[in-house]
Design an enzyme around this catalytic site. Sequence first.
Site, PDB file in Angstrom:
ATOM      1  N   GLU A 181      -3.728  -6.850  13.378  1.00  0.00           N
ATOM      2  CA  GLU A 181      -3.150  -8.149  13.011  1.00  0.00           C
ATOM      3  C   GLU A 181      -1.762  -8.295  13.636  1.00  0.00           C
ATOM      4  O   GLU A 181      -0.802  -8.738  13.013  1.00  0.00           O
ATOM      5  CB  GLU A 181      -3.133  -8.308  11.486  1.00  0.00           C
ATOM      6  CG  GLU A 181      -4.537  -8.295  10.905  1.00  0.00           C
ATOM      7  CD  GLU A 181      -4.606  -8.375   9.384  1.00  0.00           C
ATOM      8  OE1 GLU A 181      -3.546  -8.337   8.744  1.00  0.00           O
ATOM      9  OE2 GLU A 181      -5.738  -8.457   8.854  1.00  0.00           O
ATOM     10  N   GLU A 206     -11.890  -8.072  10.850  1.00  0.00           N
ATOM     11  CA  GLU A 206     -11.851  -8.104   9.385  1.00  0.00           C
ATOM     12  C   GLU A 206     -12.223  -9.504   8.930  1.00  0.00           C
ATOM     13  O   GLU A 206     -11.811 -10.487   9.539  1.00  0.00           O
ATOM     14  CB  GLU A 206     -10.457  -7.775   8.834  1.00  0.00           C
ATOM     15  CG  GLU A 206      -9.974  -6.367   9.080  1.00  0.00           C
ATOM     16  CD  GLU A 206      -8.560  -6.153   8.541  1.00  0.00           C
ATOM     17  OE1 GLU A 206      -8.160  -6.849   7.581  1.00  0.00           O
ATOM     18  OE2 GLU A 206      -7.851  -5.294   9.098  1.00  0.00           O
TER      19      GLU A 206
END
Length: 333
Positions: free
Chosen positions: A160, A252
């Site tokens: 991320e 994810e």
Amino acid sequence: MFAIDHSYGQARLSLSNKNASAEAKAVYAYLQDMYGKKMLAGQMTSNWGFDELKYVLDSTGKLPAIRGLDFVDSAKNNNEVKFAKAWWKQGGIPTIMWHWGAPAIGSGYENSKKEIDIDKIFQQGTPEHTAFWKELKEKAQLLKKLKRAKVPVLWRPFHELNGNWFWWGKQGPDRFKRLWITMYNYYVHDQHLDNLIWVHCYMDKPDAAWYPGREYVDIAGPDTYQPGLSRKGMYEQTRAIVGDTMPIAFHECGIPPDPAKSFAEGSKWSWFMQWHTDHLKKVPAAHLKYVYDHDLVVTLDKVPNIKKAYRERRPNIFERVKIALDNLVTVLL
């Protein structure tokens, strides 16, 4: 451009590490064979009391092809190594991430969101520099245990990266890329961790400014937990950065993508990884079973013996000539 490897009988992108292990090469070849045809089911597992794999098995009658693990807790990281070994032995593919606590502040998830001066990591004598290299070496020792056991790993550090909440993404793309390249060079060239497949993970909106380059990345893709965000958009944004050949994964998610809809709209995810604990529990049971039963989804029972099926063979004289010509054309272009 990177050379195309013909040694498996058809054109495939080579791993960024030219000395990659046979197991890593085999997994990468398998993922490329599946890419654009099917997506692998993945499940992130936690280590604090909830058995995600049992939940998935009880809900669907099947297990995921990919098991997600995390070097988030130093006291439990050896268990993550054991889980990775066991999953590979069981026929699955392990992926490992690292919620790295900010160097010189402390380990754990909450500390991974603290901010430090990243420039100090590269200044000898600072607490940040000392802590950074200490942590990097400790994780290298864990990954070496997997190398010695001949276990390939989808290695997903600094995840991320453009989300602006983890310390490695708080100070812009240039500092992030320096961190990524530093880890890559240390693990690949100094520690010879040839069992790693390097996985680059955006958040929500992939941005080329954060991409360190093909020579440091094998697989790319985004995360999102926002149901209203266009997943097709994330896929296309990643594809615009890394091209058509590199597998693109949905790293994810809060709910698994609909495989039929994804492929119909052109979002041909290499795999998805459902997040653990409450996120998994909130997925409607019917949807979870629908995904795991779908013909476009690869579950553990459908994964072949990857090492055997994708073992590297030496190309014959005609194939070697073709490789040489292809590489010459690549250089000339």
